[in-house]
Design a protein around this motif. Structure first.
Motif, PDB file in Angstrom:
ATOM      1  N   UNK A 189      38.636   0.877  44.424  1.00 37.89           N
ATOM      2  CA  UNK A 189      38.941   1.996  43.544  1.00 37.89           C
ATOM      3  C   UNK A 189      40.176   2.727  44.061  1.00 37.89           C
ATOM      4  N   UNK A 190      40.762   3.512  43.150  1.00 41.15           N
ATOM      5  CA  UNK A 190      41.964   4.260  43.530  1.00 41.15           C
ATOM      6  C   UNK A 190      41.693   5.194  44.697  1.00 41.15           C
ATOM      7  N   UNK A 191      40.538   5.867  44.629  1.00 38.91           N
ATOM      8  CA  UNK A 191      40.271   6.846  45.679  1.00 38.91           C
ATOM      9  C   UNK A 191      40.096   6.181  47.026  1.00 38.91           C
ATOM     10  N   UNK A 192      39.584   4.932  46.999  1.00 38.91           N
ATOM     11  CA  UNK A 192      39.410   4.234  48.276  1.00 38.91           C
ATOM     12  C   UNK A 192      40.772   3.927  48.889  1.00 38.91           C
ATOM     13  N   UNK A 193      41.701   3.458  48.050  1.00 34.84           N
ATOM     14  CA  UNK A 193      43.042   3.182  48.550  1.00 34.84           C
ATOM     15  C   UNK A 193      43.712   4.467  49.028  1.00 34.84           C
ATOM     16  N   UNK A 194      43.498   5.516  48.230  1.00 37.64           N
ATOM     17  CA  UNK A 194      44.102   6.805  48.570  1.00 37.64           C
ATOM     18  C   UNK A 194      43.639   7.257  49.952  1.00 37.64           C
ATOM     19  N   UNK A 195      42.330   7.105  50.191  1.00 37.97           N
ATOM     20  CA  UNK A 195      41.787   7.551  51.478  1.00 37.97           C
ATOM     21  C   UNK A 195      42.392   6.730  52.616  1.00 37.97           C
ATOM     22  N   UNK A 196      42.451   5.410  52.427  1.00 36.37           N
ATOM     23  CA  UNK A 196      42.953   4.556  53.501  1.00 36.37           C
ATOM     24  C   UNK A 196      44.421   4.868  53.781  1.00 36.37           C
ATOM     25  N   UNK A 197      45.185   5.079  52.698  1.00 32.45           N
ATOM     26  CA  UNK A 197      46.603   5.340  52.910  1.00 32.45           C
ATOM     27  C   UNK A 197      46.850   6.719  53.502  1.00 32.45           C
ATOM     28  N   UNK A 198      46.020   7.677  53.101  1.00 31.19           N
ATOM     29  CA  UNK A 198      46.205   9.034  53.636  1.00 31.19           C
ATOM     30  C   UNK A 198      45.965   9.060  55.136  1.00 31.19           C
ATOM     31  N   UNK A 199      45.183   8.084  55.623  1.00 26.76           N
ATOM     32  CA  UNK A 199      44.909   8.053  57.063  1.00 26.76           C
ATOM     33  C   UNK A 199      46.177   7.784  57.875  1.00 26.76           C
ATOM     34  N   UNK A 200      47.182   7.182  57.246  1.00 26.35           N
ATOM     35  CA  UNK A 200      48.442   6.952  57.947  1.00 26.35           C
ATOM     36  C   UNK A 200      49.106   8.271  58.306  1.00 26.35           C
ATOM     37  N   UNK A 201      48.866   9.256  57.463  1.00 27.66           N
ATOM     38  CA  UNK A 201      49.572  10.523  57.640  1.00 27.66           C
ATOM     39  C   UNK A 201      48.738  11.572  58.359  1.00 27.66           C
ATOM     40  N   UNK A 202      47.446  11.448  58.346  1.00 27.50           N
ATOM     41  CA  UNK A 202      46.642  12.489  58.984  1.00 27.50           C
ATOM     42  C   UNK A 202      45.158  12.222  58.833  1.00 27.50           C
ATOM     43  N   UNK A 203      44.381  13.253  59.145  1.00 26.21           N
ATOM     44  CA  UNK A 203      42.929  13.113  59.039  1.00 26.21           C
ATOM     45  C   UNK A 203      42.516  13.088  57.570  1.00 26.21           C
ATOM     46  N   UNK A 204      41.333  12.519  57.345  1.00 22.25           N
ATOM     47  CA  UNK A 204      40.859  12.404  55.965  1.00 22.25           C
ATOM     48  C   UNK A 204      39.389  12.789  55.891  1.00 22.25           C
ATOM     49  N   UNK A 205      39.056  13.546  54.872  1.00 19.79           N
ATOM     50  CA  UNK A 205      37.640  13.781  54.563  1.00 19.79           C
ATOM     51  C   UNK A 205      37.352  13.105  53.238  1.00 19.79           C
ATOM     52  N   UNK A 206      36.311  12.290  53.214  1.00 18.85           N
ATOM     53  CA  UNK A 206      35.904  11.655  51.970  1.00 18.85           C
ATOM     54  C   UNK A 206      34.550  12.224  51.588  1.00 18.85           C
TER      55      UNK A 206
END
Lengths: 339, 618
Positions: A107-124
């Motif tokens: 899903x889009x949100x899954x990709x978004x979460x994985x990619x956002x991890x490149x830039x910083x912390x992520x809360x899902x």
């Protein structure tokens, strides 16, 4: 309304309405009265309260007529309700079964979460069962490529064990280790599954100067079920883990739907070197429908709409479910007490 | 309460509507087990092909978990395709059920609502039968997050195109709770930060005391409290603006003066009320009721030992010594007359308010008194009326000559309310901003007193090892170690005590007898708990559960089945008790460097615990 009419109308009222009326006339003692005494009390006080009594009776009769107007679906306990409204049950059960096998597309949100991890912390923060594990696995894969250690924590030993088996299947047993309060397998592996308490203890030791090699190359910390932060006994462990987490490591907090993910994200942003990205949605990957099953085996939709209402204020019960549940309540709560 | 629908009927309906596989959430383990028992007499069983597939999966798992071999529920699961899944089962059994569910071999699993989070397997349907859940002896409504957690198990990705949450009623169910849970927004997560002793020791090991405050400031607790404080500060600003309108008049502290006056008025009125409660003749007697005075009651005589008024009581009371040496309490109003005799004696600060020898002497004196003695004539006390109140208030009456007195008198009430609110909020903000840090200091000082920290808040030698114990009740364990309670302890006794500390359930169960050694060790621990009560929440410290761990560790020939026969506890609970004990023991084991003997004993206990079923699942 004559006295006889009034008496007949009162006899037809459900007990809870009678009791409410009785209470408004005779006060709290009415709560201890049986049906007959209640009717007696109401009749005695009816002159002074005639408007209220009549209003109650009228609303009840109107409700009854409305219920009777909706064709009830089959098999109900009372025979005057003819089976009907099958469309509702059919709509509820429509499309049940196994979907067409489709190639897995994240899903889009899954990709978004994985990619956002490149830039910083992520809360899902997404509903249970919508694929948080995919994010964890994908993030782990990326961290592995960069030769970084990954720590995956979960609140329960049983969950840790399940995840261990799962990760072993994906990455191969030689790359995955597990440390819990009473288990220690392959503790130098690049992917470590542990309970949150264990990670907290490792961080304590690291802060105390006993540097653990694993923490040096620590690239990603995945904290599953992070809504445990609000657990009255163990929540503090989650908080400590997040506070003491080394700054070079990325944090990935996986959580079920919670009420204030923004607040958590703002907090993380305020204490961590990188800004925290929040991924949240309420959409379930498999849609949910609600049904009501009466003890006699009759199934109806729970809500008027087949899909789930978006908020409690818009939740309208299906009339049949409401009727059956009211009937159930009257059967179990009141007759049992008076009988 | 179990749901009103019969479990067999429920599963039949679910099968008919092809809503299986389903997870049925029930309130208690017992209702799960009873539901499963109902299937033992169910007429229809699964088609042979499906039975075979279940057997195949179970056999496959038995290779890694031998305890599945003769599990009593195996037959029901195989023939009916239903199972129970709750904390009373062994983890291996739960894993087997989960695996069967994942492969779609089962039609229904009965699980407890309490462990919804631990149920990590999806199904097509979840059945909700309850709106409440048992939590620490109490029945509370399910939270929205919990209902979401439960309904989240419905609908398997890739296997179901739609998931179902089916509500079936049980007595006392509140449908509203479930509707809110299914449709509402989950509750916010709030910080539950507690400052525990191991945290203090570990923080102070790594950081000097003056860095701690900035570390605590990073907590989510502080973040949330800051938000709250900011909100209150906004309110304070508003109140401040409101207070501005009650500007200083002639003087700047008129509000203070008037509130002092207000308070004084109220206090005087209250005092007067209490004093005026007695009739004048009783009030007149009060000055005579000194210790040693002989007084007459309607039926008997007595010697006054003391006069008092209990907090919150309106009646003055006397403690009197009656004939026969009885010490009794009676209200002053019961006294019929004061007799012109007093005896000097040495009063004592506590019951019986006189030294024992004085008491027997007074009893003797009381008996020796002549039968007839005249009462003292006491003139009734004059009525101390309103005059005194007004007079005493006269001095406090503020600003008698001030020109703005009428305005002040009118506005003071409203002004005072605003000021009180302002003060209250200011204090709250202060405690929100610094509360965590103060709590830390308070607890650190306790550790200092106990000798884990030195004067400069650095770890002492004891603190250095004590910080390695990072479990609940760490203080109790470290104090026991320091008190040499574990000298010459056997592995079995050590495991027994750890089990006692680790077990936090007050469910009544029967257990094997504990040995004298463990009993005396538990008694020592109890005394220690009492001594530590002001500093830490005490553990339940049930002695009886220790018997299980002691037996398991003490005698390595005991098999799991034998152990289970000695107690009424469920298998899963025994397993959990022993694995908690394991955790506690491994913490003790980490003290190798400083307490080698104890660590060796702990290691021995650890290796003995890990056998049989406990070895199966590492």
């Amino acid at each position: 309304m004559t006295r006889d009419e009034l008496e007949r109308a009162l006899a037809n009222l459900p007990f809870r309405l009678l009791r409410r009326l009785g209470r408004s006339i005779a006060g709290p003692p009415a709560l201890r009265m049986g049906k007959r005494r209640l009717m007696h009390t109401i009749m005695a006080g009816a002159e002074a309260n005639i408007a209220r009594v009549e209003a109650t009776i009228r609303t009840h009769q109107a409700e009854q007529q409305a219920l009777a107007a909706v064709p009830a679906s089959g098999g109900g306990a009372s025979s005057e309700h003819k089976p009907g409204k099958p469309a509702d049950l059919r709509a509820l059960l429509e499309g049940i079964g196994v979907p067409e096998p489709r190639p897995f597309v994240p899903d889009d949100w899954q990709m978004e979460a994985v990619e956002a991890l490149e830039r910083g912390d992520v809360i899902v923060s997404v509903p249970t069962g919508s694929g948080k594990t995919y994010v964890a696995v994908e993030a782990t894969r990326r961290a592995m490529h960069e030769d970084r250690t990954v720590v995956y924590t979960s609140p329960l030993k049983a969950l840790s064990n399940t995840k261990y088996t799962e990760f072993c299947k994906i990455f191969g047993p030689e790359f995955v280790g597990i440390i819990t309060g009473d288990r220690r397998d392959n503790p130098t592996a690049p992917i470590l599954i542990m309970t949150t308490e264990i990670l907290r203890n490792l961080l304590y030791d690291a802060a105390g100067g006993e540097i653990d090699v694993r923490l040096d190359t620590l690239g990603l910390v995945i904290i599953d079920e992070s809504q445990f932060l609000g657990d009255s006994e163990r929540g503090v462990v989650w908080e400590e883990t997040i506070i003491f987490c080394p700054s070079q490591a990325r944090l990935l907090l996986l959580s079920a739907s919670i009420g204030n993910p923004h607040e958590l994200a703002a907090w993380l942003t305020s204490i961590r070197p990188t800004p925290c990205h929040l991924v949240r949605h309420q959409h379930r990957s498999v849609p949910l429908r609600a049904g009501y099953l009466h003890p006699n085996g009759k199934l109806t939709p729970l809500f008027r709409t087949v899909t789930m209402p978006p908020s409690p204020s818009q939740a309208v019960l299906h009339p049949e479910a409401k009727r059956l549940f009211t009937m159930f309540e009257e059967d179990t709560l009141y007759t049992r007490r008076s009988g | 309460m179990p749901p009103s629908i019969h479990p067999v009927h429920l599963v039949t309906v679910l099968r008919q509507k092809s809503l299986t596989p389903a997870i049925v959430f029930l309130t208690s383990r017992r209702s799960c087990d009873e539901a499963l028992q109902a299937f033992e007499h169910a007429p229809d069983s699964l088609p042979p092909a499906r039975q075979e597939s279940i057997t195949a999966v179970l056999d496959e798992l038995t290779a890694s978990y031998p305890s599945l071999q003769d599990h009593p529920l195996r037959k029901t699961v195989t023939t009916c395709g239903v199972a129970a899944h709750h904390a009373g089962h062994l983890p291996s059994w739960k894993i087997a059920i989960e695996e069967l569910m994942r492969r779609g071999c089962l039609d229904a699993v009965f699980a407890t609502t309490t462990l919804a989070a631990g149920v990590d397997f999806p199904a097509r349907t979840v059945v909700l039968t309850q709106s409440g859940v048992r939590r620490d002896q109490d029945f509370t409504d399910l939270t929205i997050a919990e209902v979401a957690q439960i309904s989240g198990r419905a609908g398997r990705r890739g296997k179901d195109s739609v998931g179902f949450a089916i509500v079936t009623p049980s007595p006392y169910m509140d449908l509203g709770v479930l509707i809110r849970g299914l449709t509402g927004r989950p509750e916010p997560v709030d910080s539950q930060f507690i400052i525990a002793y191991p945290m203090i020791l570990n923080l102070l090991k790594a950081h000097p005391l003056d860095h701690i405050q900035s570390i605590l400031a990073k907590s989510f607790a502080q973040y949330q409290m800051n938000a709250q404080a900011a909100h209150l500060e906004h309110r304070i600003e508003k109140l401040h603006a409101k207070l501005e309108s009650y500007k200083p008049r002639e003087c700047s502290d008129w509000l203070t003066q008037w509130s002092a006056y207000d308070q004084a008025t109220r206090q005087t009125a209250m005092k007067l009320h209490a004093r005026r409660h007695h009739p004048p003749e009783v009030r007149a007697r009060l000055p005579y009721l000194t210790p040693g005075r002989v007084v007459a009651f309607p039926r008997f005589r007595g010697i006054v030992l003391r006069r008092y008024r209990s907090r919150g009581q309106r009646h003055e009371m006397v403690t009197v010594l009656r004939t026969g040496g009885v010490v009794a309490e009676s209200p002053v109003a019961d006294i019929m007359g004061v007799i012109d005799r007093t005896f000097d004696f040495a009063p004592a600060p506590a019951f019986p308010w006189a030294a024992p020898e004085a008491l027997s002497w007074l009893t003797q004196q009381l008996e020796d008194l002549p039968k007839h003695l005249p009462f003292l004539t006491v003139p009734p006390a004059p009525d101390e009326g309103e005059g005194e109140l007004v007079k005493s208030l006269g001095d406090l009456f503020p600003c008698p000559t001030c020109p703005c007195r009428p305005t002040c008198a009118k506005e003071f009430k409203a002004g005072n309310t605003v000021k009180q609110e302002w003060l209250h909020h200011t204090r709250t903000v202060q405690s929100l901003r610094t509360g965590l840090w103060h709590k830390f200091q308070e607890r650190a000082e306790i550790l200092q007193d106990l000798g884990y920290l030195d004067a400069a808040f650095k770890l002492t030698a004891d603190g250095e090892w004590a910080r390695l114990i990072r479990i609940d009740f760490s203080l109790l364990i470290t104090e026991l170690i320091r008190a040499q309670a574990f000298k010459d302890v056997t592995p079995a006794t050590l495991a027994g005590l750890m089990a006692c500390i680790a077990y936090e359930n007050d469910r009544p169960d029967s257990f094997p007898r504990i040995t004298g050694a463990l009993a005396s060790l538990v008694a020592t621990a109890r005394r220690m708990t009492e001594a530590l009560a002001p500093y830490d929440d005490p553990p339940l410290l049930r002695a009886d559960v220790g018997g299980l761990a002691e037996r398991w560790v003490g005698d390595t020939t005991v098999t799991w089945a034998q152990l289970c026969r000695t107690t009424s506890m469920a298998e899963g609970d025994i397993y959990r008790l022993l694995s908690r004990t394991l955790e506690y023991l491994s913490q003790v084991h980490s003290l190798q460097a400083t307490h080698p003997d104890l660590a060796t004993v702990a290691a021995e206990a650890l290796s003995r615990i890990r056998r049989g079923v406990l070895e199966e699942l590492p």
